[in-house]
Design an enzyme around this catalytic site. Structure first.
Site, mmCIF file in Angstrom:
data_model
loop_
_atom_site.group_PDB
_atom_site.id
_atom_site.type_symbol
_atom_site.label_atom_id
_atom_site.label_comp_id
_atom_site.label_asym_id
_atom_site.label_seq_id
_atom_site.Cartn_x
_atom_site.Cartn_y
_atom_site.Cartn_z
ATOM 1 N N ASP A 40 0.855 -1.176 0.000
ATOM 2 C CA ASP A 40 0.000 0.000 0.000
ATOM 3 C C ASP A 40 0.904 1.244 0.000
ATOM 4 O OD1 ASP A 40 -2.383 1.504 0.304
ATOM 5 O OD2 ASP A 40 -1.965 1.697 2.440
ATOM 6 N N ASP A 46 -1.570 -1.205 6.137
ATOM 7 C CA ASP A 46 -1.752 -0.719 7.505
ATOM 8 C C ASP A 46 -3.183 -0.325 7.834
ATOM 9 O OD1 ASP A 46 -1.859 1.578 5.908
ATOM 10 O OD2 ASP A 46 -1.153 2.844 7.554
#
Length: 831
Positions: free
Chosen positions: A518, A718
């Site tokens: 990400d 996350d």
């Protein structure tokens, strides 16, 4: 008759086999089929057997399972209560070879399957009691003053663990065994001296009696446990190392007893020149003593393999300073409640997780992150339990206490992962299952081959070589090869800020060839800040800020938090808002000051049919090409401006990606951000592969497509939106700075939360798998070469035979060599 019963406590296929073998020992029972997933067992019987008899048979077979009628609803809860897996405190034991999965036992002893000594699970919480130096009978759970003399109470020394007690017991038995074994060995070896001087003192038959008497303490005290384990293994048909040792040494000792009492039944081949039969008391006692030595060395090595948990436990503070209206008060760590104000003095360990309320300092977080440089902390910053305060004092608010703290979660994760099985262990388990019966057959064949085809005295050669075959084989080395490496490797990872959830993740890390990452919070700092809010003319517009401030106050997205923080810094008045809705992967909409307000990406603008002017679009494109994240602001269906947000790339991201690419791993960045911003970030990182404007389901599909191509995919993320992709990937890697949902969905957690941790995790997986393969090689090659040599395969060519005593020494040290090789992992570098 055929009945189906419920059975509770089984955790693996080994458990089902054990249940079937034990219950078949009952005469009326003709067939048993145990089902692991259904927690049931089908039993066919010629006549009825009561449920009480079935339960008694399981317990006698060493199986602590609960069998019950299908409609007995209380049986499972009763079983769980009696066999509860205690996570905190000592008194919980497990098998180092995990024969019955993650099953634990409530008392010390040996594993009912493999016979190895059970290990005590380390206490997962530090519990300290206090006593008075003048009045030791005074014992309190928290610091204070002695009620008798008023002196300050001091912490008591921790009591000796079961692990240490077992080691001390084995050490004592080792000394006793050696004291009796050495004289027997000397007496036996004098037979090799011409004109044996001892025969001038007494005849050989009398010296044989001396050997018998000296062997009794070894056989019936110091090493009797080996025969007990051998008997249990035969009774339950869980054949193991102790089966071989028990049969080999037991046969040798009984042979010697019969030889002394009934020498006339033996052929002349077995007799000495004086007419006495050869006895093997020295072989029995030396073999048993060497096996005992191996157990002693294993016990010492086992305590070192769990060293990582013990070191982590040492970090846990035992007391804290509570700030009260009446003044500071020292309390036990277990008395802290959420919301308490705690004073942390220079050099103190931070007692629980929380936030600094008053003051600032530098914190040594190396014990959790593995990074040696202290981190500066100020008001509002988070601090973690077990880290060490620098030179300044501060007051903090307790937010996570007890098992909720980061340190407690690390200890729990390390403990669970240390006892999990890697897929590669299935090979060793499968071989071990057939290993012992094959060795027993080889020993029998060895005896008869020597008996009919060997040189004189053929029967003696056959007997001695058959015992050597039984003694040298070591299924233990096979069983320990994987769990020892996993235990040490997981501990090493924890000390470097890499938390491994299970052993399978370690194995998969070694195979990873694609890393999906990400952007926000993984590659970047995850701390976005607003740079500007522009209207159609490009000027700052505080009215637009007021609208999106009111809208984003309800959102937990990092970009929303940045907008709210910026508005508060500008002292913007909060407007009334309603009908808030977060549209996943696009933005937020709602009503502010009776106007329809929306802020988000271009997809959201298209979804609500907002009018977008070319001027605003051009300004947005310019910002995006600089790597900025831009959200459009729509008022009543017309785009009136935009907010430009920057999120700095972590200093370590570029170096980590370079190292991963150097190792042949393809790194792909997936982000919900627009293509121009994504390209700007990718260019800075030299990333050729990236995909922008990804929704959570897009990330999931990309991972599935890569897996369908045969790729082993790791995913680093996350946020909550990363959870599906983390769960789908072969190895999910969560940033420790991210959300609880992301951490829960992953197999690996990086405490510090940067991509260099992935490099460490990859290196750890590679080193652990290399170590496991070395261990398996040592175990396989040892048994493959040892058993044929013991059987006498080299005798026709080189005249080489293997003494059972040498075989015992080799067997004992094979397990120790596997453990020692595993301990090398403690010294590897993960950078």
């Amino acid at each position: 008759m055929k009945h189906t019963y419920k059975i509770y406590g089984m955790t693996c296929n080994g458990c089902t086999n054990s249940v079937e073998n034990v219950l078949l020992n009952l005469k009326p029972i003709t067939k048993v089929t145990a089902h692991l997933k259904e927690e049931s067992v089908d039993i066919e019987m010629s006549s009825h057997v009561s449920i009480e008899k079935l339960q008694e048979t399981l317990l006698k077979g060493g199986l602590h399972y609960t069998i019950a009628m299908p409609d007995d609803d209380r049986a499972q809860s009763q079983h769980n209560h009696e066999h509860k897996k205690v996570e905190n405190g000592n008194g919980v034991f497990y098998c180092p070879m995990h024969c019955e999965g993650d099953k634990t036992y409530d008392q010390a002893g040996s594993c009912p399957v493999c016979g190895m000594d059970l290990l005590e699970q380390p206490s997962l919480q530090q519990s300290v009691q206090y006593t008075c130096p003048m009045h030791p009978e005074v014992v309190k759970d928290e610091p204070g003053a002695c009620p008798i003399c008023g002196m300050d109470l001091i912490p008591m020394e921790p009591s000796e663990s079961e692990e240490d007690k077992a080691y001390r017991s084995l050490l004592r038995k080792m000394w006793i065994s050696s004291i009796f074994t050495v004289p027997i060995f000397v007496l036996a070896m004098t037979d090799l001296i011409p004109n044996n001087p001892l025969l001038k003192l007494m005849p050989q038959s009398s010296w044989n009696w001396v050997q018998l008497v000296l062997s009794l303490p070894v056989v019936f005290y110091t090493c009797w446990m080996f025969f007990e384990r051998a008997w249990i293994s035969i009774k339950t048909m869980n054949l193991n190392m102790f089966t071989l040792i028990g049969i080999g040494t037991g046969v040798a000792w009984l042979f010697s007893i019969i030889a002394m009492f009934f020498p006339e039944v033996f052929p002349d081949q077995f007799k000495t020149e004086s007419g006495t039969v050869f006895v093997y008391f020295e072989a029995t006692t030396v073999i048993l003593t060497l096996v005992l030595l191996g157990q002693l060395l294993e016990a010492r090595a086992h305590s070192q393999t769990s060293g990582a948990i013990k070191e982590l436990l040492k970090l846990a503070p035992t007391e804290a300073t509570l700030v009260t209206p009446q003044g500071d008060q020292v309390i036990s760590i277990h008395k802290i409640k959420k919301g308490d104000l705690l004073r942390v003095k220079p050099g103190d360990k931070i007692p629980v997780d929380g936030t600094i309320k008053d003051g600032h300092s530098s914190i040594d977080e190396s014990m959790i992150t593995g990074e040696p440089i202290p981190v500066d902390k100020k008001d509002g910053d988070n601090v973690s339990s077990g880290t060490i305060n620098g030179t300044k004092s501060f007051v903090m608010v307790a937010e996570k206490v007890g098992s909720e703290t980061l340190l407690s979660q690390i200890i729990q994760m390390v403990n669970n992962a240390s006892r999990s099985k890697a897929p590669i262990q299935k090979l060793a388990d499968k071989i071990s299952k057939y290993f012992v019966p094959i060795v027993i057959i080889v020993a029998i064949v060895t005896y008869f081959v020597w008996r009919y085809f060997g040189p004189e005295p053929a029967m003696v050669f056959g007997f001695v070589n058959a015992i050597a075959v039984l003694i040298i084989a070591c299924p233990c080395a096979l069983g320990l090869a994987t769990p020892m490496s996993v235990m040490v490797g997981v501990g090493k990872g924890a000390q470097n800020g890499v938390l491994i959830k299970n052993a399978e993740a370690l194995e998969n890390l070694n195979k990873v060839d694609v890393l999906i990452t990400d952007k926000t919070g993984t590659i970047t700092e995850g701390k976005p800040s607003v740079e500007k809010i522009s209207n159609e003319s490009g000027a700052q517009d505080m009215q637009l800020l007021a609208y999106i401030y009111a809208l984003n106050q309800y959102s937990e997205h990092p970009l929303a938090e940045a907008i709210v923080k910026y508005a508060r810094e500008k002292n913007i008045q909060l407007l009334q808002s309603s009908d808030f809705e977060a549209i996943r992967g696009k933005g937020v909409v709602g009503v502010v000051d009776n106007k329809q307000v929306a802020t988000g990406n271009k997809k959201l603008m298209e979804q609500i049919n907002a009018q977008l002017s070319k001027e605003i679009d051009a300004m947005v494109i310019a910002e995006q090409e600089l790597g900025k994240t831009v959200s459009y602001i729509s008022i009543d269906g017309i785009v009136r401006g935009f907010v430009s947000i920057s999120d700095a790339i972590k200093e370590t991201s570029k170096e980590a990606i370079r190292l991963l690419q150097k190792r042949g791993i393809e790194v792909i960045m997936l982000t919900g951000d627009n293509a121009r911003t994504a390209k700007a970030v990718a260019d800075q990182l030299n990333l050729s592969s990236f995909k922008a404007e990804c929704l959570p389901e897009d990330k999931l599909k990309i991972i599935q497509d890569l897996q369908n191509q045969g790729k082993v995919v790791a995913m680093a993320g996350d946020g909550i939106n990363d959870a599906p992709a983390l769960a789908q990937s072969d190895v999910g890697i969560a940033m420790g700075t991210g959300t609880d949902v992301a951490i829960e969905s992953s197999e690996v957690t990086l405490v510090k939360g940067d991509l260099l941790g992935i490099v460490k995790a990859k290196n750890l997986g590679t080193e652990v798998m290399k170590n496991i393969k070395q261990n398996l090689f040592f175990a396989f090659i040892y048994n493959v070469l040892g058993v044929p040599v013991a059987a006498g395969l080299l005798y026709p060519f080189f005249g080489i035979l293997l003494s059972p005593m040498i075989a015992a020494a080799a067997m004992s040290f094979s397990s120790v060599s596997v453990i020692t090789n595993s301990l090398r992992l403690r010294n590897i570098s993960l950078k």
